[in-house]
Design a protein around this motif. Structure first.
Motif, PDB file in Angstrom:
ATOM      1  N   ARG A  29       0.781  -1.302  -0.036  1.00 30.94           N
ATOM      2  CA  ARG A  29       0.172  -0.069   0.066  1.00 30.94           C
ATOM      3  C   ARG A  29       0.812   1.289   0.067  1.00 30.94           C
ATOM      4  O   ARG A  29       1.870   1.481   0.718  1.00 30.94           O
ATOM      5  CB  ARG A  29      -0.956   0.092   1.277  1.00 30.94           C
ATOM      6  CG  ARG A  29      -2.240  -0.623   1.058  1.00 30.94           C
ATOM      7  CD  ARG A  29      -3.165  -0.334   2.019  1.00 30.94           C
ATOM      8  NE  ARG A  29      -4.619  -0.403   1.817  1.00 30.94           N
ATOM      9  CZ  ARG A  29      -5.687  -0.371   2.436  1.00 30.94           C
ATOM     10  NH1 ARG A  29      -5.545  -0.291   3.774  1.00 30.94           N
ATOM     11  NH2 ARG A  29      -6.847  -0.304   1.978  1.00 30.94           N
ATOM     12  N   ASP A  30       0.486   2.205  -0.757  1.00 27.68           N
ATOM     13  CA  ASP A  30       1.376   3.369  -1.020  1.00 27.68           C
ATOM     14  C   ASP A  30       0.444   4.436  -1.416  1.00 27.68           C
ATOM     15  O   ASP A  30       0.147   4.743  -2.531  1.00 27.68           O
ATOM     16  CB  ASP A  30       2.356   3.121  -2.169  1.00 27.68           C
ATOM     17  CG  ASP A  30       3.545   4.263  -2.349  1.00 27.68           C
ATOM     18  OD1 ASP A  30       3.243   5.378  -1.828  1.00 27.68           O
ATOM     19  OD2 ASP A  30       4.637   3.983  -2.233  1.00 27.68           O
ATOM     20  N   CYS A  31       0.247   5.259  -0.383  1.00 27.03           N
ATOM     21  CA  CYS A  31      -0.804   6.554  -0.698  1.00 27.03           C
ATOM     22  C   CYS A  31      -0.203   7.556  -1.419  1.00 27.03           C
ATOM     23  O   CYS A  31      -0.846   8.250  -2.160  1.00 27.03           O
ATOM     24  CB  CYS A  31      -1.235   7.095   0.546  1.00 27.03           C
ATOM     25  SG  CYS A  31      -2.193   5.922   1.773  1.00 27.03           S
ATOM     26  N   ARG A  32       1.051   7.491  -1.495  1.00 22.85           N
ATOM     27  CA  ARG A  32       1.586   8.775  -2.143  1.00 22.85           C
ATOM     28  C   ARG A  32       1.623   8.433  -3.450  1.00 22.85           C
ATOM     29  O   ARG A  32       1.642   9.375  -4.442  1.00 22.85           O
ATOM     30  CB  ARG A  32       3.235   8.952  -1.591  1.00 22.85           C
ATOM     31  CG  ARG A  32       3.266   9.578  -0.155  1.00 22.85           C
ATOM     32  CD  ARG A  32       4.748  10.127  -0.107  1.00 22.85           C
ATOM     33  NE  ARG A  32       5.023  10.484   1.360  1.00 22.85           N
ATOM     34  CZ  ARG A  32       5.451   9.843   2.530  1.00 22.85           C
ATOM     35  NH1 ARG A  32       6.057   8.617   2.225  1.00 22.85           N
ATOM     36  NH2 ARG A  32       5.709  10.361   3.618  1.00 22.85           N
ATOM     37  N   GLN A  33       1.832   7.098  -3.995  1.00 18.33           N
ATOM     38  CA  GLN A  33       1.985   6.736  -5.397  1.00 18.33           C
ATOM     39  C   GLN A  33       0.511   6.915  -5.825  1.00 18.33           C
ATOM     40  O   GLN A  33       0.256   7.251  -6.853  1.00 18.33           O
ATOM     41  CB  GLN A  33       2.368   5.455  -5.602  1.00 18.33           C
ATOM     42  CG  GLN A  33       3.921   5.203  -5.484  1.00 18.33           C
ATOM     43  CD  GLN A  33       4.590   5.829  -6.864  1.00 18.33           C
ATOM     44  OE1 GLN A  33       4.167   6.038  -7.719  1.00 18.33           O
ATOM     45  NE2 GLN A  33       5.537   6.639  -6.374  1.00 18.33           N
ATOM     46  N   ALA A  34      -0.290   6.363  -5.028  1.00 23.18           N
ATOM     47  CA  ALA A  34      -1.731   6.219  -5.204  1.00 23.18           C
ATOM     48  C   ALA A  34      -2.113   7.937  -5.562  1.00 23.18           C
ATOM     49  O   ALA A  34      -2.858   8.197  -6.557  1.00 23.18           O
ATOM     50  CB  ALA A  34      -2.623   5.989  -4.211  1.00 23.18           C
TER      51      ALA A  34
END
Length: 359
Positions: free
Chosen positions: A225-230
């Protein structure tokens, strides 16, 4: 109309004078004559019409037809001739949609389309990515069943070939088809990822960029899970014109379950555009704004927005009974948190809700 001329050929002209002494043969038609015998210009066509429709327009509403017009200067002292290639844009008759209309119009209506579809199939087999996309989309979707029978498996195979050949829209359709046919399973998401990556890199389909955001946000196909990439992918989708991308960005940043990646300040900044048009927001967007306000400690306004979101959701006639019940449960739980001065951090994955039919 486009024309293309050729140079003169005196020998051919002399032969033509012998072969065509006056009027056209069975395969030729005289179009025009001017002057007197022995010193005149004659114009013929051979009645053969070629289809010059470009590959990318094969299934469009018009076709490009070409005829050759022969210009002959009848003069023994200085015979001459030339050839003009004339091209015309011709409307393509619509495909009959019912048995009655097919009987009324006869096979001649569909015949030109059959020829063109055979050409598309031939080019697809030769490796043309656009032809593979066009034929695959028709075969997978069944849009012309009387000409191209629906076959989802073969259609998807053509779409995958077109994707591997670099066709961006085919890559997007292949990724969607694979995930839907596979019920959003882990294997399906893994198989779809290379196609989705190509579609996103191609940049022609904003929804592909949002789908990449979901892969990173939910941690799909083996990703962490990677919110920055999302958020980065959702930002690209917003720049590309995806209407719902701003809502996704605010939700990702406000509710991110990865502690060091949650950005409540940025979420509130992005939500201001939505807050200013509060009366125009749908219930998903109101729910998102409420989460951003709560993340920033404004629980009173978060409660107001969440209450309004629940009211609009209840009035949404497009929601099925099961999805309405699931949405009410999730949103009511968030409202309870806001009323108790607590913010909300995402506690589920969207993909799991989709698999269960609750989203």
């Amino acid at each position: 109309m486009r024309t293309e001329g050729r140079g003169t050929a005196r020998a051919l002209a002399a032969m033509a004078l012998v072969a065509l002494p006056g009027v056209a043969s069975a395969n030729m038609l005289m179009l025009h004559a001017q002057g007197n015998p022995g010193d005149r210009e004659l114009f013929f066509t051979n009645l053969m019409m070629a289809d010059r429709t470009p590959m990318e327009a094969m299934l469009g509403p018009t076709s490009i037809r070409e005829i050759e017009v022969f210009g002959l200067y009848e003069n023994v002292a200085k015979p001459d001739w030339s050839v003009l290639k004339l091209q015309f844009e011709c409307p393509v008759a619509p495909i009959p949609s019912s048995p009655t209309s097919r009987r009324a119009t006869g096979p001649a209506v569909a015949a030109p389309l059959r020829w063109r579809l055979r050409a598309v199939r031939s080019k697809a087999e030769a490796g043309d990515a656009f032809a593979q996309f066009a034929f695959g989309a028709l075969q997978y979707g069944g849009g012309m069943p009387q000409l191209v029978p629906k076959n989802a498996a073969e259609g998807l195979a053509w779409l995958e070939k077109a994707s591997e050949g670099g066709h961006g829209q085919a890559a997007w359709l292949a990724s969607v088809a694979i995930t839907e046919e596979g019920g959003f399973s882990d294997d399906a998401m893994q198989r779809a990822l290379p196609h989705l990556t190509r579609a996103a890199a191609h940049g022609t389909e904003p929804q592909a960029l949002l789908a990449m955001a979901q892969y990173h946000h939910d941690g799909l196909a083996g990703m962490a899970r990677d919110c920055r990439q999302a958020d980065a992918w959702a930002a690209r989708a917003e720049e590309a014109g995806a209407k719902q991308a701003r809502n996704e960005r605010v939700w990702i940043l406000a509710t991110c379950p990865v502690p060091d990646q949650r950005d409540t300040v940025r979420a509130l900044e992005l939500s201001q555009f939505m807050i200013q048009r509060r009366d125009e927001l749908d219930w998903h967007e109101l729910d998102t704004v409420a989460a951003a306000l709560a993340a920033h400690g404004d629980f009173a306004r978060a409660t107001q927005f969440q209450t309004l979101a629940l009211e609009k959701m209840a009035a949404d006639e497009d929601l099925s009974k099961d999805r309405r019940a699931a949405a009410r449960k999730r949103m009511s739980a968030r409202l309870g948190k806001y009323r108790n001065d607590r913010d909300y951090v995402l506690d589920y994955r969207a993909i799991d809700e989709m698999r269960a039919g609750r989203l």
